[in-house]
Scaffold this motif. Structure first.
Motif: not given
Length: 1004
Positions: A689, A692-694, A698, A714, A774-775, A778-779, A784
């Protein structure tokens, strides 16, 4: 005494009222509970979803249906032989807003209000701007900005005939002493004539009566002329222009309150709050008249038979919990012939036990939740998981070290005012005697701070102002930590603080042996006295085992209590400073206790739990994550202790305050059995993942924190997803995954702010929070489904059977252990909830009612994902409690020896009452035995020679397994093979009593 057989907790609010509960009484009855146990029923702030922000103790909430609906529910329960236990909130009330008459009266009349001593207000603040005033920190921005923006307005409340200052939903009355000037400002003859009746008013009680008559004249005027003339007054104070704005400011400066930005509360608030919640003000229930006013409705409902018991919220917030419980029992016992049922919400630290002299049946069950939760964990996983967490967080700090850091931060950033109140109370004592007057405020402040930081439990519970031996055990731990932390120059001040906080009586009072019995301290705000000593000595201190003795002492206790109050008042009047010193000490001790309790809660439950992520299943209210696992022997010992001391305490595994649902914790506990596999999974998911980090690089390696959510957050997110993933959810179900993501996002925001690392409630970092959200989305995005979502679903499927085995064991132990099992609303099916408000979502009772049935739970195991097997176990075991109430309520608790290859994976005990017997057997730490199994059931051949040894006399009976309807035979050797008794379910409850055709049995 109406002892509950089993309770079911309901969270009441405007969307789930008394009548809604009434509609489901048939289901509750069929499930087998004997008592409903509700959230507070008194009137709370409008729209309250929990009821703990009471604004009127004297009325039943109209939003819940009012007293008529409450009585209707009670009558239906009693028709079924059931009962009702209600939550009582004596520690605090909801303030702010416009609905608390007591609080509004204080704002209007200040120190001379009839309710001025109902709350813990410090009217003698060292800040001149607050002396004689109440801080009102409810503004959304600094006072000057809000005043200039016109958001602080003078208004006229025609219904109550009073002028008020309004800010959003908040209302602050103007003191009638200012009405003359207000009415004259309109420059109208008719209003000037009305103003004459308000001239010369003060806040004294006699003038308050005169103000009431003047208001009558104003009311008559408004009824004749309407409010249009009053608008001229309001225009004179409108804040759009500088001149009227300055006039409004000066008017506000003359009031008995100071409007302030909400951020000022941390440093300047001059009244006791519930923790750091400024919307909840501490109530001085230790005062006789306040105690009666707070409980008047409860006493009437109890006397009328509407309610059958009480649960006391946040007992540690009170000035003297022991005296409160004793007084409450006496008052309730005087109203009915049978002794009352009372339990208290109490968080017990590791090794701490509920005090014997509190005259209650026990706690609300957090201690049991900790015991059974720790039993599900494998001690062998503690070190590997700690090492993995250290690698993720970049710190090898233990949980206790994390808590210490959090305590320091909480004192400085959130509870600074509370620390200041305690330190100033002690500094006032220092100034009273020549020998101590040179102890500075700063030295005392530092000493109190360090004692609070190192305090290992919520608080002490002194008797007559003196710490007990138990108190000193914990106080000495804090003293040792403070000595090691403070410079040597402060040790003398620390020793004096120790003495003032109950280690010894004041030196000047020590010569008078009766002094300690003549006065007790109340909370901050004055030298009032209560009847603690004499009432305590006169009453019978009823513990859970001897509560039926309490009624006989009531009359004498009340007589002696009144005498004690009179004696204390006389002592202060005649002996002067000596008695005042004693009272001041006890006041300081109460303030210190009311500091350490919220500090412990805020630092541990609301901060450290969100910072330390070794395994989140141990980060639960009432638990210590540092106490990772308990042995079977530990669990037996805890049950035996409860059986001896508080056999009628509640047993909970889920509550309205839990951080994670009972089945989330049961599943996450499985990770303690596979620490290496879980650590590898965490690393793989983190790598997967990374894109997908912000908010940063990344490609940052694990351990860097320049991205959102950061390594710790996380890792906790992955644990949360594993724990709460619904059993029937498929990765390809876009709507289902989206709904889960929304729930987890709500948890994530709260978790990030509670951790107070990169964002917090006081100063949220919205950009960081948005990056974390958002992370998450996204995941869990649909694209996915073949990547992370598939990995997550596959991993959960692998550990879910072991998690279900844990859940069924936890459920079984809750209903068969010594105590009163409590079910939190809806958790008879799977409880994969997260922290509130997620754990307070609506419950589908129709679905649960449809899941009731006569088939044995074992028949439902194959379809375990629908949770009907769990509900079946609850229904069957509550039926056993109904069939033989004394067996599981009063029966002896007998730990059973387990031998053989997998003895450590079995827990077994027997219950015996006369000729009635039961044997409880359960599977624990089952992961190695469940490899490749789709069912939460260990195959018979995997148990090998594991066997249980039963007590003498248990062979000569016909046995029935209440969970499978099997009829096992106990050999004369009394050695039972586990493969035989756990062939159908991971748990079994054998009894020599067979079920009877269902008939209603009254709660006893």
């Amino acid at each position: 005494m109406t002892l509950p057989r089993a309770t079911l907790r309901l969270q009441l609010h405007h969307d789930f009222t008394f009548d809604d509960a009434l509609a489901h009484v048939d289901y509750f009855d069929a499930l087998g509970v004997s008592h409903l146990y509700t959230s507070p029923v008194t009137t709370a702030q409008p729209g309250s979803m929990h009821g703990y922000d009471t604004v009127d103790y004297g009325t039943v909430s109209a939003e819940l249906g009012g007293e008529t609906a409450l009585r209707r529910l009670s009558a239906k329960l009693h028709e079924r032989g059931m009962g009702l236990v209600v939550d009582v909130v004596p520690n605090h009330m909801g303030v702010g807003g416009a609905h608390n008459a007591w609080w509004l009266d204080i704002l209007e009349w200040g120190r001379h209000s009839a309710y001025a001593r109902h709350f813990d207000v410090d009217w003698h603040s060292p800040d001149p701007a607050l002396r004689g005033k109440v801080l009102m920190p409810f503004l959304g921005a600094p006072y000057g900005e809000e005043l200039e923006a016109g958001r602080i307005e003078l208004r006229f409340d025609a219904q109550r005939t009073r002028f008020v200052v309004a800010y959003g939903p908040h209302v602050c009355p103007i003191c009638p002493a200012d009405y003359a000037a207000l009415l004259q400002s309109a420059d109208r003859a008719d209003l000037a004539a009305l103003a004459a009746s308000f001239h010369g008013l003060t806040t004294q009680p006699d003038d308050q009566q005169r103000a009431a008559h003047a208001r009558d004249a104003l009311r008559e005027y408004v009824e004749r002329n309407g409010t249009e003339p009053i608008d001229f007054v309001l225009e004179a104070y409108a804040s759009a222009d500088p001149v009227p704005r300055e006039r409004l400011h000066k008017l506000l400066e003359r009031q008995h309150y100071r409007l302030a930005w909400w951020r000022t509360a941390t440093d300047e608030i001059n009244w006791r709050r519930f923790f750091d919640v400024t919307a909840l003000a501490g109530v001085r229930v230790e005062r006789h008249e306040v105690f009666e006013a707070v409980h008047r409705l409860v006493f009437r409902l109890y006397a009328d038979g509407v309610i059958d018991g009480v649960r006391i919220d946040h007992i540690d917030g009170l000035a003297d919990p022991r005296e409160y419980c004793e007084r409450l029992r006496q008052r309730l016992a005087s109203l009915r012939t049978e002794p009352p049922y009372i339990v208290v919400e109490k968080i017990l630290a590791q090794g701490e036990t509920l005090r014997d002299d509190w005259a209650v049946q026990g706690t609300t069950g957090y201690d049991f939740m900790n015991d059974v939760g720790a039993l599900l964990h494998d001690a062998a996983g503690a070190e590997p998981l700690a090492a993995a967490w250290a690698a993720i967080s970049g710190s090898d700090a233990s949980f206790s070290e994390v808590v210490l850091d959090a305590r320091r931060e909480m004192l400085a950033a959130y509870l600074a005012a509370e620390l200041d109140h305690a330190a100033r109370a002690l500094h006032r004592i220092a100034r009273e005697q020549p020998a101590t007057r040179d102890y500075t405020y700063a030295s005392i402040h530092r000493s109190v701070a360090q004692l609070a930081i190192w305090f290992p439990v919520y608080r002490v519970y002194p008797v007559h102002g003196m710490r007990t031996a138990t108190d000193n055990h914990y106080f000495d731990i804090a003293l040792d930590g403070a000595r090691r932390t403070l410079p040597r120059a402060y040790r003398a001040a620390l020793a004096r603080v120790d003495a003032w906080l109950g280690a010894s009586a004041p030196a000047s009072d020590a010569e008078r042996p009766d002094a300690g019995a003549k006065a007790t301290a109340n909370a901050a705000g004055g030298a009032d006295t209560t009847a603690t000593s004499a009432a305590s000595n006169a009453s019978t201190r009823a513990t859970a085992g001897g509560a039926d003795r309490a009624p006989h002492a009531t009359a004498n206790a009340n007589r002696h209590g009144n005498a004690a109050r009179s004696a204390a008042d006389a002592s202060i009047a005649t002996n002067g400073p000596l008695s005042h010193t004693l009272v001041a000490q006890r006041t300081a001790l109460a303030l210190f206790s009311q500091l350490t309790a919220p500090l412990a809660a805020k630092a541990t439950e609301d901060t450290a739990f969100y910072r330390y992520g070794r395994l989140l299943s141990r980060n639960e209210v009432g638990a210590d994550p540092g106490d990772f696992a308990r042995t079977v022997e530990d669990f037996h010992a805890a049950n035996q202790l409860r059986q001896r001391r508080f056999p009628h305490a509640l047993l909970a595994t889920a509550t309205h305050d839990h951080k994670r649902g009972e089945d989330v914790r049961a599943r996450l506990a499985v990770l303690s059995e596979i620490p290496d596999q879980w650590s590898a999974t965490l690393r793989a998911w983190s790598t997967l993942n990374q894109p997908h980090r912000r908010n940063g690089n990344v490609n940052s390696p694990l351990g860097s924190t320049d991205w959102a959510p950061g390594p710790e957050a996380e890792a906790m997110l992955y644990q949360t997803l594993v724990g709460c993933w619904p059993p029937d959810l498929a990765a390809g179900d876009e709507a289902g995954v989206r709904a889960l993501a929304e729930r987890v996002a709500q948890w994530q925001l709260k978790a990030l702010r509670e951790a107070k690392r990169r964002t917090n409630w006081l100063a949220p970092d919205e950009a960081y929070e948005a990056g974390c959200r958002d992370f998450l989305f996204d995941i869990l995005a649909p694209q996915r489904r073949d990547g992370f979502l598939h990995e997550l679903e596959t991993f959960v499927a692998r550990i879910a059977p072991a998690g279900v085995s844990n859940s069924l064991l936890q459920t079984t132990l809750r209903i068969t252990s010594p105590g009163v099992p409590d079910l939190y609303q809806g958790t008879e099916l799977w409880d994969f909830s997260l922290v509130d408000p997620d754990n307070r979502r609506p419950v589908d009772y129709a679905q649960r009612a449809a899941a009731l049935g006569d088939d044995p739970p074992s028949a439902r195991l194959a379809q375990w994902r629908d949770a009907r097997v769990k509900l079946g176990i609850v229904q069957r075991l509550l039926a056993l409690r109904t069939r033989a109430p004394s067996l599981l309520r009063d029966g002896a608790y007998l730990p059973l020896a387990v031998h053989g290859e997998h003895a450590a994976r079995v827990i077994a005990f027997a219950r015996q009452h006369g000729d009635e017997r039961a044997v409880v057997i359960g599977t624990r730490l089952a992961t190695p035995l469940l490899e490749d199994s789709a069912l939460p059931l260990v195959a018979a051949d995997r148990w090998g020679d594991t066997a249980i040894e039963l007590p003498p006399g248990f062979a000569d009976a016909r046995w029935h397994d209440w969970l499978s309807d099997a009829s096992p035979t106990i050999p004369r050797t009394r050695v039972v093979a586990v493969r035989d008794v756990l062939a159908a379910l991971p748990v079994a409850v054998l009894s020599n009593l067979a079920p009877k055709p269902k008939t209603k049995t009254k709660a006893t």
